[in-house]
Design a protein around this motif. Structure first.
Motif, mmCIF file in Angstrom:
data_model
loop_
_atom_site.group_PDB
_atom_site.id
_atom_site.type_symbol
_atom_site.label_atom_id
_atom_site.label_comp_id
_atom_site.label_asym_id
_atom_site.label_seq_id
_atom_site.Cartn_x
_atom_site.Cartn_y
_atom_site.Cartn_z
ATOM 1 N N THR A 131 0.984 -1.537 0.274
ATOM 2 C CA THR A 131 0.515 0.017 -0.162
ATOM 3 C C THR A 131 0.316 1.368 -0.260
ATOM 4 O O THR A 131 0.136 1.956 -0.902
ATOM 5 C CB THR A 131 -0.975 0.302 1.406
ATOM 6 O OG1 THR A 131 -1.665 -1.092 0.777
ATOM 7 C CG2 THR A 131 -1.732 1.231 1.089
ATOM 8 N N SER A 132 1.935 0.874 0.561
ATOM 9 C CA SER A 132 2.229 2.365 1.332
ATOM 10 C C SER A 132 3.338 3.019 -0.411
ATOM 11 O O SER A 132 3.871 4.114 -0.713
ATOM 12 C CB SER A 132 3.716 1.749 2.068
ATOM 13 O OG SER A 132 4.286 3.518 1.924
ATOM 14 N N ALA A 133 4.143 1.372 -1.032
ATOM 15 C CA ALA A 133 4.090 1.732 -2.051
ATOM 16 C C ALA A 133 3.893 1.966 -3.694
ATOM 17 O O ALA A 133 4.063 2.911 -4.532
ATOM 18 C CB ALA A 133 4.970 0.682 -2.849
ATOM 19 N N SER A 134 2.520 2.292 -3.370
ATOM 20 C CA SER A 134 1.610 2.509 -4.438
ATOM 21 C C SER A 134 1.060 3.897 -4.279
ATOM 22 O O SER A 134 0.342 4.545 -5.321
ATOM 23 C CB SER A 134 0.196 1.283 -4.442
ATOM 24 O OG SER A 134 -0.204 1.763 -3.041
ATOM 25 N N VAL A 135 1.025 4.761 -3.120
ATOM 26 C CA VAL A 135 0.661 5.867 -3.098
ATOM 27 C C VAL A 135 1.259 6.744 -3.380
ATOM 28 O O VAL A 135 2.357 6.975 -3.855
ATOM 29 C CB VAL A 135 0.367 6.017 -1.409
ATOM 30 C CG1 VAL A 135 0.285 7.703 -0.477
ATOM 31 C CG2 VAL A 135 -0.113 5.667 -0.214
ATOM 32 N N ASN A 136 0.765 7.831 -3.867
ATOM 33 C CA ASN A 136 1.025 8.699 -4.534
ATOM 34 C C ASN A 136 2.172 8.052 -6.158
ATOM 35 O O ASN A 136 2.539 9.236 -6.833
ATOM 36 C CB ASN A 136 1.844 9.755 -4.333
ATOM 37 C CG ASN A 136 0.699 9.907 -2.898
ATOM 38 O OD1 ASN A 136 -0.320 10.778 -3.294
ATOM 39 N ND2 ASN A 136 1.093 10.583 -1.862
ATOM 40 N N LEU A 137 1.397 6.687 -6.464
ATOM 41 C CA LEU A 137 2.308 6.533 -7.930
ATOM 42 C C LEU A 137 2.061 7.074 -8.946
ATOM 43 O O LEU A 137 0.256 6.742 -8.834
ATOM 44 C CB LEU A 137 2.544 5.238 -7.613
ATOM 45 C CG LEU A 137 3.302 4.871 -8.986
ATOM 46 C CD1 LEU A 137 5.012 5.196 -8.775
ATOM 47 C CD2 LEU A 137 3.304 3.636 -8.887
ATOM 48 N N PHE A 138 1.981 7.155 -10.096
ATOM 49 C CA PHE A 138 1.400 7.969 -10.816
ATOM 50 C C PHE A 138 0.511 6.249 -11.619
ATOM 51 O O PHE A 138 0.924 5.796 -11.827
ATOM 52 C CB PHE A 138 2.515 7.712 -12.798
ATOM 53 C CG PHE A 138 1.120 7.662 -13.997
ATOM 54 C CD1 PHE A 138 0.760 9.028 -14.225
ATOM 55 C CD2 PHE A 138 1.454 7.011 -14.700
ATOM 56 C CE1 PHE A 138 0.152 9.316 -15.073
ATOM 57 C CE2 PHE A 138 0.811 7.260 -15.839
ATOM 58 C CZ PHE A 138 0.110 8.318 -16.079
ATOM 59 N N SER A 198 -2.387 5.705 -10.405
ATOM 60 C CA SER A 198 -4.385 5.295 -9.852
ATOM 61 C C SER A 198 -3.503 4.491 -8.390
ATOM 62 O O SER A 198 -4.102 3.387 -8.616
ATOM 63 C CB SER A 198 -5.248 4.736 -10.085
ATOM 64 O OG SER A 198 -5.558 6.200 -11.132
ATOM 65 N N GLY A 199 -2.173 3.842 -8.697
ATOM 66 C CA GLY A 199 -1.215 3.504 -7.341
ATOM 67 C C GLY A 199 -0.863 1.984 -7.969
ATOM 68 O O GLY A 199 -1.324 0.527 -7.673
ATOM 69 N N TRP A 200 -1.087 1.292 -9.913
ATOM 70 C CA TRP A 200 -0.771 0.048 -10.111
ATOM 71 C C TRP A 200 0.782 -0.281 -9.475
ATOM 72 O O TRP A 200 1.709 0.361 -10.498
ATOM 73 C CB TRP A 200 -0.529 0.870 -11.358
ATOM 74 C CG TRP A 200 -1.930 0.525 -11.865
ATOM 75 C CD1 TRP A 200 -2.627 1.642 -12.317
ATOM 76 C CD2 TRP A 200 -3.000 -0.630 -11.828
ATOM 77 N NE1 TRP A 200 -4.067 1.075 -12.918
ATOM 78 C CE2 TRP A 200 -4.021 -0.598 -12.708
ATOM 79 C CE3 TRP A 200 -3.051 -2.237 -11.698
ATOM 80 C CZ2 TRP A 200 -4.992 -1.499 -13.135
ATOM 81 C CZ3 TRP A 200 -4.167 -3.363 -12.743
ATOM 82 C CH2 TRP A 200 -5.297 -2.190 -12.840
ATOM 83 N N VAL A 201 0.626 -0.896 -8.508
ATOM 84 C CA VAL A 201 2.399 -1.510 -8.088
ATOM 85 C C VAL A 201 1.973 -3.329 -8.677
ATOM 86 O O VAL A 201 0.474 -3.795 -7.984
ATOM 87 C CB VAL A 201 2.153 -1.544 -7.123
ATOM 88 C CG1 VAL A 201 3.313 -2.077 -6.175
ATOM 89 C CG2 VAL A 201 1.946 -0.078 -6.279
ATOM 90 N N TRP A 202 3.273 -4.463 -8.317
ATOM 91 C CA TRP A 202 3.030 -5.712 -8.700
ATOM 92 C C TRP A 202 3.837 -6.548 -8.003
ATOM 93 O O TRP A 202 4.312 -5.470 -7.771
ATOM 94 C CB TRP A 202 2.931 -5.746 -10.242
ATOM 95 C CG TRP A 202 1.831 -5.349 -11.393
ATOM 96 C CD1 TRP A 202 1.783 -4.097 -12.012
ATOM 97 C CD2 TRP A 202 0.586 -5.694 -11.619
ATOM 98 N NE1 TRP A 202 1.136 -3.645 -12.475
ATOM 99 C CE2 TRP A 202 -0.268 -5.124 -12.588
ATOM 100 C CE3 TRP A 202 -0.173 -7.203 -11.582
ATOM 101 C CZ2 TRP A 202 -1.273 -5.723 -13.484
ATOM 102 C CZ3 TRP A 202 -0.608 -7.831 -11.856
ATOM 103 C CH2 TRP A 202 -1.865 -6.409 -12.297
ATOM 104 N N LEU A 203 3.736 -6.892 -7.471
ATOM 105 C CA LEU A 203 3.838 -8.190 -7.067
ATOM 106 C C LEU A 203 5.239 -9.152 -8.247
ATOM 107 O O LEU A 203 4.050 -9.991 -8.624
ATOM 108 C CB LEU A 203 4.048 -8.603 -6.317
ATOM 109 C CG LEU A 203 4.162 -9.458 -4.741
ATOM 110 C CD1 LEU A 203 5.616 -9.107 -4.422
ATOM 111 C CD2 LEU A 203 3.427 -10.823 -4.261
ATOM 112 N N TYR A 204 6.525 -8.965 -7.938
ATOM 113 C CA TYR A 204 7.057 -9.770 -9.119
ATOM 114 C C TYR A 204 7.775 -10.939 -8.160
ATOM 115 O O TYR A 204 8.573 -10.330 -7.423
ATOM 116 C CB TYR A 204 6.898 -9.793 -10.180
ATOM 117 C CG TYR A 204 8.033 -8.557 -10.828
ATOM 118 C CD1 TYR A 204 8.843 -9.500 -11.335
ATOM 119 C CD2 TYR A 204 7.785 -7.260 -9.516
ATOM 120 C CE1 TYR A 204 10.578 -7.613 -10.915
ATOM 121 C CE2 TYR A 204 8.591 -6.557 -10.341
ATOM 122 C CZ TYR A 204 10.389 -6.955 -10.296
ATOM 123 O OH TYR A 204 10.889 -6.228 -10.524
#
Length: 108
Positions: A93-100, A102-108
């Motif tokens: 959640t922290s990694a996705s906050v304010n990221l261009f 809309s917060g798309w962050v993937w775990l890979y």
């Protein structure tokens, strides 16, 4: 952006040919795209690919949050890497906050 790149008189033939490829291929060759189109294609094209992948993986939610957490090797890897599943959720959640995007962050 792809249409503009394909018809841009300053674009070379290689760029015009790249503009005809699927966005998934274009994103793997973003360094070959003229710089003035890179950000738009990375952000919007990447967003399209993320949405396409995400919606292809959706499943019906189960009754509880516990039932929705991963199991098996994925759960074990998360626990080993982050210390706990709750810690992983906090960091994700922290990694996705304010990221261009809309917060798309993937775990890979």
């Amino acid at each position: 952006a792809l249409n503009a790149m394909a018809t841009d008189e300053t674009s070379d033939d290689q760029s015009k040919e790249l503009a005809k490829l699927p966005i998934e291929v274009i994103l793997t060759q973003i360094q070959r795209i003229p710089e003035k189109y890179q950000s738009t294609l990375r952000n919007n094209g990447g967003g399209y690919v993320n949405h396409k992948l995400f919606f292809s993986m959706l499943r019906k939610p189960t009754a509880t949050a516990t039932e929705n957490q991963p199991t098996g090797p994925l759960f074990d890897a998360i626990e080993n890497s982050f210390g706990s599943f709750d810690r992983f959720k906090e960091m994700f959640t922290s990694a996705s906050v304010n990221l261009f995007g809309s917060g798309w962050v993937w775990l890979y």
